[in-house]
Design a protein around this motif. Structure first.
Motif, PDB file in Angstrom:
ATOM      1  N   GLU A  49      44.980  15.944  44.726  1.00  0.00           N
ATOM      2  CA  GLU A  49      44.004  15.568  45.765  1.00  0.00           C
ATOM      3  C   GLU A  49      43.969  16.581  47.172  1.00  0.00           C
ATOM      4  O   GLU A  49      43.262  16.988  47.883  1.00  0.00           O
ATOM      5  N   ASP A  50      46.051  17.107  47.171  1.00  0.00           N
ATOM      6  CA  ASP A  50      45.388  18.410  48.058  1.00  0.00           C
ATOM      7  C   ASP A  50      44.823  19.556  47.959  1.00  0.00           C
ATOM      8  O   ASP A  50      43.895  20.788  49.096  1.00  0.00           O
ATOM      9  N   ALA A  51      44.693  19.854  46.209  1.00  0.00           N
ATOM     10  CA  ALA A  51      43.412  20.946  45.430  1.00  0.00           C
ATOM     11  C   ALA A  51      42.085  20.689  46.282  1.00  0.00           C
ATOM     12  O   ALA A  51      41.156  21.625  46.634  1.00  0.00           O
ATOM     13  N   LEU A  52      41.857  19.235  45.954  1.00  0.00           N
ATOM     14  CA  LEU A  52      39.931  18.617  46.129  1.00  0.00           C
ATOM     15  C   LEU A  52      39.894  18.949  47.772  1.00  0.00           C
ATOM     16  O   LEU A  52      38.621  18.952  48.704  1.00  0.00           O
ATOM     17  N   LEU A  53      40.605  18.177  48.800  1.00  0.00           N
ATOM     18  CA  LEU A  53      40.355  17.988  50.330  1.00  0.00           C
ATOM     19  C   LEU A  53      40.807  19.877  50.858  1.00  0.00           C
ATOM     20  O   LEU A  53      39.626  20.705  51.339  1.00  0.00           O
ATOM     21  N   GLU A  54      41.364  21.408  49.628  1.00  0.00           N
ATOM     22  CA  GLU A  54      41.090  22.320  50.267  1.00  0.00           C
ATOM     23  C   GLU A  54      39.362  22.526  50.390  1.00  0.00           C
ATOM     24  O   GLU A  54      39.651  23.789  51.043  1.00  0.00           O
ATOM     25  N   GLN A  55      39.012  22.637  48.723  1.00  0.00           N
ATOM     26  CA  GLN A  55      38.296  22.996  48.466  1.00  0.00           C
ATOM     27  C   GLN A  55      36.360  22.228  49.118  1.00  0.00           C
ATOM     28  O   GLN A  55      36.036  23.075  49.595  1.00  0.00           O
ATOM     29  N   LYS A  56      37.157  21.246  49.707  1.00  0.00           N
ATOM     30  CA  LYS A  56      36.010  20.543  50.564  1.00  0.00           C
ATOM     31  C   LYS A  56      36.463  21.073  52.249  1.00  0.00           C
ATOM     32  O   LYS A  56      34.845  21.606  52.202  1.00  0.00           O
ATOM     33  N   LEU A  57      37.298  21.710  52.565  1.00  0.00           N
ATOM     34  CA  LEU A  57      37.698  21.883  52.983  1.00  0.00           C
ATOM     35  C   LEU A  57      36.607  23.979  53.595  1.00  0.00           C
ATOM     36  O   LEU A  57      36.165  24.637  54.343  1.00  0.00           O
ATOM     37  N   LEU A  58      36.263  24.621  52.348  1.00  0.00           N
ATOM     38  CA  LEU A  58      35.740  25.646  51.769  1.00  0.00           C
ATOM     39  C   LEU A  58      34.151  25.259  52.094  1.00  0.00           C
ATOM     40  O   LEU A  58      33.416  25.856  52.251  1.00  0.00           O
ATOM     41  N   LYS A  59      34.038  24.380  51.939  1.00  0.00           N
ATOM     42  CA  LYS A  59      32.234  23.997  51.730  1.00  0.00           C
ATOM     43  C   LYS A  59      31.928  24.226  53.433  1.00  0.00           C
ATOM     44  O   LYS A  59      32.628  24.349  54.018  1.00  0.00           O
ATOM     45  N   HIS A  60      30.269  24.793  53.720  1.00  0.00           N
ATOM     46  CA  HIS A  60      30.162  25.225  54.404  1.00  0.00           C
ATOM     47  C   HIS A  60      29.743  24.351  55.353  1.00  0.00           C
ATOM     48  O   HIS A  60      28.753  23.365  54.725  1.00  0.00           O
ATOM     49  N   GLY A  61      29.888  23.970  56.779  1.00  0.00           N
ATOM     50  CA  GLY A  61      29.981  23.040  57.123  1.00  0.00           C
ATOM     51  C   GLY A  61      30.863  21.784  58.195  1.00  0.00           C
ATOM     52  O   GLY A  61      31.163  21.420  59.100  1.00  0.00           O
ATOM     53  N   TYR A  62      31.963  22.371  56.765  1.00  0.00           N
ATOM     54  CA  TYR A  62      33.347  21.397  57.085  1.00  0.00           C
ATOM     55  C   TYR A  62      34.217  21.935  58.562  1.00  0.00           C
ATOM     56  O   TYR A  62      34.488  20.778  58.856  1.00  0.00           O
ATOM     57  N   PHE A  63      34.832  23.057  57.885  1.00  0.00           N
ATOM     58  CA  PHE A  63      35.501  23.436  58.562  1.00  0.00           C
ATOM     59  C   PHE A  63      35.033  23.865  60.069  1.00  0.00           C
ATOM     60  O   PHE A  63      35.848  23.543  61.320  1.00  0.00           O
ATOM     61  N   GLU A  64      33.592  24.101  60.131  1.00  0.00           N
ATOM     62  CA  GLU A  64      33.312  24.260  61.990  1.00  0.00           C
ATOM     63  C   GLU A  64      33.406  22.223  62.675  1.00  0.00           C
ATOM     64  O   GLU A  64      34.021  22.054  63.641  1.00  0.00           O
ATOM     65  N   GLU A  65      32.874  21.583  61.370  1.00  0.00           N
ATOM     66  CA  GLU A  65      32.967  20.094  61.799  1.00  0.00           C
ATOM     67  C   GLU A  65      34.879  19.489  62.225  1.00  0.00           C
ATOM     68  O   GLU A  65      34.454  19.074  63.489  1.00  0.00           O
ATOM     69  N   ILE A  66      35.450  19.854  61.815  1.00  0.00           N
ATOM     70  CA  ILE A  66      37.032  19.690  61.644  1.00  0.00           C
ATOM     71  C   ILE A  66      36.966  20.255  63.063  1.00  0.00           C
ATOM     72  O   ILE A  66      37.905  19.689  63.899  1.00  0.00           O
ATOM     73  N   GLN A  67      37.037  21.369  63.015  1.00  0.00           N
ATOM     74  CA  GLN A  67      37.240  22.559  64.335  1.00  0.00           C
ATOM     75  C   GLN A  67      36.759  21.861  65.421  1.00  0.00           C
ATOM     76  O   GLN A  67      37.284  22.024  66.315  1.00  0.00           O
ATOM     77  N   LYS A  68      35.754  21.294  65.844  1.00  0.00           N
ATOM     78  CA  LYS A  68      35.320  20.405  66.910  1.00  0.00           C
ATOM     79  C   LYS A  68      36.005  19.318  66.840  1.00  0.00           C
ATOM     80  O   LYS A  68      35.881  19.015  68.497  1.00  0.00           O
ATOM     81  N   GLN A  69      36.544  18.537  66.519  1.00  0.00           N
ATOM     82  CA  GLN A  69      36.980  17.423  66.097  1.00  0.00           C
ATOM     83  C   GLN A  69      37.916  17.537  66.934  1.00  0.00           C
ATOM     84  O   GLN A  69      38.873  16.295  67.675  1.00  0.00           O
ATOM     85  N   TYR A  70      39.157  18.329  66.691  1.00  0.00           N
ATOM     86  CA  TYR A  70      40.652  18.507  66.921  1.00  0.00           C
ATOM     87  C   TYR A  70      40.730  19.516  68.234  1.00  0.00           C
ATOM     88  O   TYR A  70      41.459  19.779  67.877  1.00  0.00           O
ATOM     89  N   SER A  71      39.664  20.177  67.927  1.00  0.00           N
ATOM     90  CA  SER A  71      39.310  21.234  69.035  1.00  0.00           C
ATOM     91  C   SER A  71      40.478  22.113  68.367  1.00  0.00           C
ATOM     92  O   SER A  71      41.482  23.032  69.273  1.00  0.00           O
ATOM     93  N   TRP A  72      40.687  23.185  67.477  1.00  0.00           N
ATOM     94  CA  TRP A  72      41.519  24.136  66.732  1.00  0.00           C
ATOM     95  C   TRP A  72      40.624  25.011  67.360  1.00  0.00           C
ATOM     96  O   TRP A  72      39.491  25.070  67.336  1.00  0.00           O
ATOM     97  N   LYS A  73      41.552  26.135  67.668  1.00  0.00           N
ATOM     98  CA  LYS A  73      41.122  27.708  68.081  1.00  0.00           C
ATOM     99  C   LYS A  73      41.002  28.356  66.944  1.00  0.00           C
ATOM    100  O   LYS A  73      42.223  29.056  66.262  1.00  0.00           O
ATOM    101  N   ASP A  74      39.929  29.203  66.674  1.00  0.00           N
ATOM    102  CA  ASP A  74      39.862  30.114  65.487  1.00  0.00           C
ATOM    103  C   ASP A  74      40.504  32.034  66.493  1.00  0.00           C
ATOM    104  O   ASP A  74      39.348  32.176  67.011  1.00  0.00           O
ATOM    105  N   HIS A  75      41.374  31.805  65.761  1.00  0.00           N
ATOM    106  CA  HIS A  75      41.611  33.241  67.178  1.00  0.00           C
ATOM    107  C   HIS A  75      41.353  34.374  66.245  1.00  0.00           C
ATOM    108  O   HIS A  75      41.485  35.683  67.340  1.00  0.00           O
ATOM    109  N   TRP A  76      41.030  34.995  65.214  1.00  0.00           N
ATOM    110  CA  TRP A  76      40.448  35.593  64.357  1.00  0.00           C
ATOM    111  C   TRP A  76      38.827  36.598  64.834  1.00  0.00           C
ATOM    112  O   TRP A  76      38.289  36.847  64.856  1.00  0.00           O
ATOM    113  N   GLN A  77      38.145  35.103  65.888  1.00  0.00           N
ATOM    114  CA  GLN A  77      37.267  35.845  66.245  1.00  0.00           C
ATOM    115  C   GLN A  77      36.600  36.307  67.639  1.00  0.00           C
ATOM    116  O   GLN A  77      37.482  35.759  68.255  1.00  0.00           O
ATOM    117  N   THR A  78      36.441  36.811  68.486  1.00  0.00           N
ATOM    118  CA  THR A  78      35.944  37.599  69.704  1.00  0.00           C
ATOM    119  C   THR A  78      35.566  36.118  70.263  1.00  0.00           C
ATOM    120  O   THR A  78      34.374  35.725  69.651  1.00  0.00           O
TER     121      THR A  78
END
Length: 113
Positions: A49-78
């Motif tokens: 189940e954990d591996a499946l969720l990790e794969q979903k996060l790697l898909k295009h668009g999923y990470f950005e959506e979760i980042q918007k929902q939970y207001s995570w900061k991506d410190h690697w981008q300028t």
């Protein structure tokens, strides 16, 4: 077998300590192999189940959506302000090539090929 050792303290007093001096052949250092001391059983269903969720996060668009929902900061981008500052600095570097009178009189064409 006890060896006296005299030393001075910070107050300049003489102190006496005794150290045990064992003969070389009286002891033997033995090295043993490392072994597993702890183990943990993990449910394979939870791992899949954990591996499946990790794969979903790697898909295009999923990470950005979760980042918007939970207001995570991506410190690697300028940041945007830094990007704007870099752009203005590069434009100013281009302007330094010309004389101030040429810039004021607008004799320079700013269009790119």
């Amino acid at each position: 077998m006890c060896v006296p050792f005299r030393y001075y303290t910070k107050e300049k007093k003489v102190r006496l300590r005794f150290y045990v001096n064992l003969p070389k052949g009286s002891y033997k250092i033995k090295f043993t192999r490392a072994y597993v001391t702890h183990s943990k059983r993990i449910d394979p269903k939870l791992e899949s189940e954990d591996a499946l969720l990790e794969q979903k996060l790697l898909k295009h668009g999923y990470f950005e959506e979760i980042q918007k929902q939970y207001s995570w900061k991506d410190h690697w981008q300028t940041p945007k302000l830094r990007k704007e500052k870099l752009q203005t600095n590069s434009k100013l570097r281009d302007l330094k090539k010309y004389n101030i009178q040429d810039i004021i009189n607008e004799e320079i064409s700013w269009e790119r090929n």
